[in-house]
Design a protein around this motif. Structure first.
Motif, PDB file in Angstrom:
ATOM      1  N   MET A   1      37.625  27.912  47.532  1.00  0.00           N
ATOM      2  CA  MET A   1      37.547  28.646  46.083  1.00  0.00           C
ATOM      3  C   MET A   1      36.436  27.963  45.487  1.00  0.00           C
ATOM      4  O   MET A   1      35.904  26.854  45.768  1.00  0.00           O
ATOM      5  N   LYS A  18      30.498  28.913  33.883  1.00  0.00           N
ATOM      6  CA  LYS A  18      31.678  29.417  34.059  1.00  0.00           C
ATOM      7  C   LYS A  18      32.490  28.666  34.862  1.00  0.00           C
ATOM      8  O   LYS A  18      32.390  28.366  36.065  1.00  0.00           O
ATOM      9  N   PHE A  19      33.840  28.082  34.364  1.00  0.00           N
ATOM     10  CA  PHE A  19      34.688  27.499  35.082  1.00  0.00           C
ATOM     11  C   PHE A  19      35.903  28.299  35.423  1.00  0.00           C
ATOM     12  O   PHE A  19      36.482  29.103  34.768  1.00  0.00           O
ATOM     13  N   TYR A  20      36.298  28.112  36.666  1.00  0.00           N
ATOM     14  CA  TYR A  20      37.494  28.937  37.134  1.00  0.00           C
ATOM     15  C   TYR A  20      38.853  28.193  37.223  1.00  0.00           C
ATOM     16  O   TYR A  20      39.677  28.546  37.737  1.00  0.00           O
ATOM     17  N   HIS A  22      40.702  25.210  34.662  1.00  0.00           N
ATOM     18  CA  HIS A  22      40.704  24.914  33.141  1.00  0.00           C
ATOM     19  C   HIS A  22      40.294  23.359  33.113  1.00  0.00           C
ATOM     20  O   HIS A  22      40.979  22.612  33.525  1.00  0.00           O
ATOM     21  N   ALA A 121      31.086  38.747  36.631  1.00  0.00           N
ATOM     22  CA  ALA A 121      32.095  38.916  36.627  1.00  0.00           C
ATOM     23  C   ALA A 121      32.623  40.374  37.745  1.00  0.00           C
ATOM     24  O   ALA A 121      33.418  40.474  38.412  1.00  0.00           O
ATOM     25  N   GLU A 122      31.374  40.962  38.148  1.00  0.00           N
ATOM     26  CA  GLU A 122      31.354  41.894  39.185  1.00  0.00           C
ATOM     27  C   GLU A 122      31.231  41.212  40.572  1.00  0.00           C
ATOM     28  O   GLU A 122      31.604  42.032  41.684  1.00  0.00           O
ATOM     29  N   MET A 125      35.314  36.906  41.127  1.00  0.00           N
ATOM     30  CA  MET A 125      36.617  37.071  40.202  1.00  0.00           C
ATOM     31  C   MET A 125      37.485  35.785  40.558  1.00  0.00           C
ATOM     32  O   MET A 125      37.948  35.630  41.838  1.00  0.00           O
ATOM     33  N   GLY A 126      37.985  35.046  39.423  1.00  0.00           N
ATOM     34  CA  GLY A 126      38.940  34.210  39.674  1.00  0.00           C
ATOM     35  C   GLY A 126      38.938  32.999  40.533  1.00  0.00           C
ATOM     36  O   GLY A 126      39.320  32.488  41.357  1.00  0.00           O
ATOM     37  N   MET A 128      36.990  33.623  43.559  1.00  0.00           N
ATOM     38  CA  MET A 128      36.829  34.225  44.927  1.00  0.00           C
ATOM     39  C   MET A 128      35.677  35.242  44.661  1.00  0.00           C
ATOM     40  O   MET A 128      35.447  35.910  43.793  1.00  0.00           O
ATOM     41  N   VAL A 129      35.049  35.210  45.816  1.00  0.00           N
ATOM     42  CA  VAL A 129      34.068  36.174  46.067  1.00  0.00           C
ATOM     43  C   VAL A 129      34.629  37.685  46.028  1.00  0.00           C
ATOM     44  O   VAL A 129      35.467  38.084  46.851  1.00  0.00           O
ATOM     45  N   LEU A 130      34.113  38.656  45.244  1.00  0.00           N
ATOM     46  CA  LEU A 130      34.490  39.872  45.072  1.00  0.00           C
ATOM     47  C   LEU A 130      33.727  40.874  45.725  1.00  0.00           C
ATOM     48  O   LEU A 130      34.169  41.822  46.634  1.00  0.00           O
TER      49      LEU A 130
ATOM     50  N   ALA B 107      43.120  37.217  36.328  1.00  0.00           N
ATOM     51  CA  ALA B 107      42.682  36.415  37.528  1.00  0.00           C
ATOM     52  C   ALA B 107      41.980  35.235  37.229  1.00  0.00           C
ATOM     53  O   ALA B 107      42.111  34.058  37.851  1.00  0.00           O
ATOM     54  N   CYS B 108      41.340  35.130  36.187  1.00  0.00           N
ATOM     55  CA  CYS B 108      40.740  33.793  35.629  1.00  0.00           C
ATOM     56  C   CYS B 108      41.468  32.880  34.989  1.00  0.00           C
ATOM     57  O   CYS B 108      41.510  31.738  35.263  1.00  0.00           O
ATOM     58  N   LEU B 139      42.365  40.565  44.662  1.00  0.00           N
ATOM     59  CA  LEU B 139      42.078  39.171  44.193  1.00  0.00           C
ATOM     60  C   LEU B 139      42.727  38.581  43.119  1.00  0.00           C
ATOM     61  O   LEU B 139      43.005  37.572  43.011  1.00  0.00           O
TER      62      LEU B 139
END
Lengths: 154, 752
Positions: A1, A18-20, A22, A121-122, A125-126, A128-130, B107-108, B139
């Motif tokens: 992750m 950008k932090f995934y 918290h 964001a594209e 995501m979250g 993980m690689v999208l 998801a975030c 995802l």
């Protein structure tokens, strides 16, 4: 992750963060400072993987970074990601930015932070690689921008 | 964007956000606020604005609103609950980009409650939507599974069907989801083993197929997907013969066909190697894998060398011989300029040390120690010590090595090395002369390393007569002064023992000088030793005898119990470690009276604290005593069962603390066949009684009574009313929530 994606310049000023996971605001700033401190000490021709920071994730995580002109692109990942894969992902990210902004430079990142976030964001995501296909990413981003523009005219 | 002071723009933005304004300005202002937030300035007042903008019908505002939500909101903020409804509505919106915004935000930063609420929506999207949304939904499902493990069952079926899609993005998302599900739950892992043939098929298609412009990266077709699938195959094939067999051919094919001149090719190869080494592969394939790693090691690119060493580290335990073949290259990497590469090479080298190569490896490691970066020093030093201890070919070599380390990096060694070294020295009686000479010479050249000084002082004290036979003692008193400067521990005892064997008036004069030293400890010692000279001269010879050979302590005893320094009169604790202090203080009581012979041999010791063997047993007995005195955690109190239904039992025990105070202990256990989660107890009491519930020991009850949950409740009943309590029990069992209430009218042991 992927735990965090940071872009900062040669003086340590953040251009994208950008932090995934918290963290509170003070910790986020500390992480940025610590990462800059670790990455700026590196020579030009050493390997792109760093260990040794304490703040994110503890012992399981690595920093994978690339230095382009005045900007450092740093991905903080844990052991479940392939290191070489992330290096390639950074490359794809930079190439996509280049296509979207036409010869992207640091000023573009400063004045269009939200657009950079949308592009990112594209791709991720979250944590993980999208999507890794540059053309696909650009198609989607263009379509979204078109939608936004059509609304403004209304 | 130049800000004069940071307060100004935040304040201005704050005002702008809350004034009714032309609509297109709102999103710009929020974007500016997010930039300010990134630079580190407070931006929490923007949270409500984010919530409002998310609910707006305009896409531009939604977009910035969701971005703001991801950056400013999180589970702990109350405002995050407000956006759950917006997300739900947006997930069913007809516009796919609005759906994707909602998915991205969920998801975030989706909290567990939000995930639970919205999971069915995500499942629906996984099945019936276009590929753009499907891959995002996959995802998002991964995030949900990470937050709420139980919901994994919900997505298994959909995940399976997604594997057959054509779109690489969707397949990628499906593989990630399946990987997550398999890692969480072993039953799911069993079920997904059946998909191995499908995965092999997909991989074959990627590897063999011709040039595909959509997914090509430097000549390799969608390397990211290949890497993901290889990783999933690794998880599925681990410890399973059948699955591993199915993959063998494919892995061999990938390993031989992938072009390794570019980084992407190396990424795929690397993943293949890791998979081969992790599953039950045939030996030919394993050899191939290790050879690929060896090739990586010789690669010019430092990145490749780094990851090669990382993976060799993982297999050095199992395929030790294979890795030994590459020892030369690894040792060369120790001299690399890159700190990351050095670190990896160090760890690997330490793992590769064995009885056959100890001498050459040690030479390399010692030269590394003298030039290594400071953060790696202590790791190197302790690694060297461990290796030397295990594989030393001779005692002399062992002592030499340790001395070398102490002279090079004395400041970074751990505390227990000094007593260990002293023990080693005393045990090798034939080398006493050699050792003490060497130490003395080392001290002459460099007196700044504390552990070295400690060891040297001790040895000189013990074996000073051997030293004197060889060399002159002119400069010895000078050493004492200098040793005192750098070593807080007392080096005075050394010359004292020396005096015993070779009486020298200079030594006595030195000791009396220290009688008026500023350092309290030194002064105290000096005075005591002076007294030893004057009053107890008849005892001096016996007291300052040479130390007997110390028995080797087993590792378990270094718990600080017996590290003591000794004096003429009483036994005193050494290093101030918390548990050691307490035990040693108690040892004082026992050591003085029970074992009167103890102090005398122990007095021969000098500066460093030494583990003395016999007080060990005393310490051990004492610890047993302490163990026995511990108050038993479970007080035998009258308990009564207050609730028993569907296998869940709650018992209540109470204890009067004072006239009106009462402690109630509630214990819950589960005798059903399935685990219970989210177990909570709530209590209500009559108005005049004060209730304070302490935190429960946990919230899950494993099946068949494997463990219990206890919760303490403190009640205060000043008006002495009739005590009643209503207890509400809620838990989740087998996916369904259960809630029940029970009234307790009589409390045992109260006499009410």
């Amino acid at each position: 992750m992927i735990k965090a994606i940071l872009i900062f310049n040669n003086h340590g000023k953040p251009r994208l963060s950008k932090f995934y996971e918290h963290y509170n605001e003070d910790t986020e700033q500390q992480i940025i400072r610590e990462t800059f401190h670790l990455v700026s000490k590196r020579d030009e021709n050493v390997c792109n993987f760093l260990e040794g920071g304490m703040l994110i994730g503890g012992s399981d995580y690595k920093l994978i970074y690339r230095h382009y002109a005045t900007l450092y692109f740093v991905f903080c990942v844990d052991s479940s990601e392939s290191e070489l894969g992330i290096l390639d992902l950074i490359q794809v990210f930079v190439e996509t930015l280049d296509k979207c902004f036409e010869n992207v430079c640091e000023l573009d990142l400063i004045f269009h932070v939200d657009k950079v976030h949308n592009i990112l964001a594209e791709m991720v995501m979250g944590g993980m690689v999208l999507e890794t296909n540059m053309n696909e990413i650009i198609t989607q981003v263009d379509a979204q921008n078109k939608m936004e523009k059509s609304e403004v005219i209304l | 964007m130049l800000f004069a002071t940071f307060l100004q723009p935040s304040f201005r933005l704050n005002r702008l956000l809350y004034t009714p304004f032309v609509y297109c300005r709102r999103s710009h202002n929020l974007a500016k606020l997010l930039y300010v937030h990134m630079l580190g300035y407070p931006a929490h007042f923007g949270q409500m604005e984010c919530v409002r903008m998310i609910a707006s019908p305009r896409y531009s505002e939604k977009r910035v609103g969701y971005l703001g939500a991801m950056m400013l909101l999180d589970e702990k903020q109350d405002a995050s609950l407000l956006i759950t409804n917006s997300i739900k509505n947006d997930l069913s919106n007809s516009n796919q980009y609005i759906q994707s915004l909602a998915l991205c935000t969920l998801a975030c930063m989706g909290s567990a409650e939000m995930c639970r609420d919205l999971a069915p929506e995500i499942d629906r999207l996984l099945r019936a939507s276009n590929s753009y949304i499907k891959k995002k939904a996959a995802l998002c499902a991964v995030h949900i599974v990470r937050k709420v493990h139980d919901l994994g069952e919900l997505f298994t079926k959909a995940a399976r069907s997604l594997l057959t899609e054509k779109n690489h993005g969707v397949v990628h998302g499906a593989v990630v989801l399946i990987t997550e599900l398999c890692e969480r739950n072993s039953e799911t892992l069993e079920r997904f083993r059946k998909t191995v043939p499908d995965l092999v098929q997909i991989m074959k298609g990627l590897v063999i197929s011709g040039y595909s412009p959509d997914h090509d990266v430097a000549g390799i077709s969608d390397p990211f997907l290949q890497v993901r699938i290889l990783r999933l195959l690794r998880i599925l094939g681990r410890n399973n013969e059948a699955a591993s067999d199915a993959m063998n051919d494919l892995l061999a094919q990938v390993a031989t066909n992938t072009d390794s001149t570019k980084t992407v090719g190396n990424a795929v190869l690397y993943e293949t190697v890791l998979t081969v080494l992790d599953i039950k592969s045939e030996s030919g394939l394993r050899v191939l894998a290790v050879n690929i790693l060896g090739r990586f090691l010789l690669n010019n690119d430092r990145n490749i060398r780094y990851i090669a060493m990382t993976s060799l580290q993982k297999i050095v335990g199992t395929d030790h011989n294979a890795v030994q073949r590459h020892r030369g290259t690894i040792v060369d990497c120790l001299k690399d300029q890159d700190a990351s590469v050095k670190r990896r090479a160090l760890e690997l080298s330490l793992a590769l040390v064995s009885a056959s190569n100890i001498r050459s490896m040690m030479k390399e490691l010692l030269s590394f120690l003298s030039s290594c970066p400071p953060e790696l020093r202590s790791q190197t030093a302790s690694g060297i010590f461990n290796a030397a201890e295990r594989y030393a070919p001779s005692q002399r070599w062992h002592i030499d090595t340790i001395l070398h380390v102490l002279t090079t990096a004395g400041g970074d060694v751990r505390d227990e090395t000094v007593p260990n070294l002293i023990q080693l020295i005393t045990n090798t009686s034939e080398l006493h002369c050699y050792t003490v000479h060497k130490l003395y010479r080392a001290l002459l050249s460099d007196i700044s390393q504390q552990p070295l000084v400690q060891v040297a002082c001790w040895c000189i004290g013990e074996y000073g007569d051997l030293l004197l036979r060889g060399e002159c003692q002119e400069t010895e008193p000078v050493q004492v002064h200098r040793a005192h400067d750098c070593d807080p521990v007392n080096p005075l005892t050394a010359p004292l023992s020396l005096h015993n064997s070779t009486p020298d008036s200079r030594i006595r004069s030195i000791v009396s000088i220290y009688g008026s030293c500023i350092d309290v400890e030194l002064q105290q010692r000096a005075v005591e030793y002076n007294a030893l000279f004057k009053k107890y001269d008849h005892m001096r010879a016996a007291v300052l005898e040479r130390m007997p050979v110390i028995e080797k302590n087993s590792q378990g005893h270094t718990n600080g119990e017996t590290i003591k320094e000794s004096q003429t009169v009483k036994v005193k604790p050494g290093e101030p470690q918390q548990p050691a202090n307490q035990v040693c203080d108690l040892l004082d009581l026992l050591g003085g009276s029970e074992q009167p012979l103890q102090p005398s041999p122990a007095l021969g010791s000098a500066a460093p604290p030494i583990p003395v063997s016999t007080p060990n047993t005393v310490g051990g007995d004492l610890l047993d005593l302490l163990g026995g005195l511990e108050p038993t955690p479970i007080t035998p109190v009258a308990t009564v069962t207050v609730y028993e239904k569907d296998g869940v039992t709650v018992t209540l025990g109470c204890e009067k603390q004072s006239d009106s105070g009462l402690t109630v202990t509630l214990t819950a256990s589960n005798s059903t066949e399935s685990d219970i989660r989210g177990f909570t107890l709530q209590a209500a009491v009559p108005k005049s009684v004060q209730l304070h519930m302490k935190a429960p020991s946990g919230d899950s009850l494993p099946a068949r009574g494997a463990a219990k949950v206890t919760q303490m409740v403190v009640l205060n009943n000043p008006n002495k009313v009739n005590l009643k309590m209503r207890l509400r029990i809620s838990y989740t069992s087998q996916g369904s929530a259960v809630q029940d209430t029970v009234q307790i009218d009589s409390f045992p042991g109260l006499g009410q």
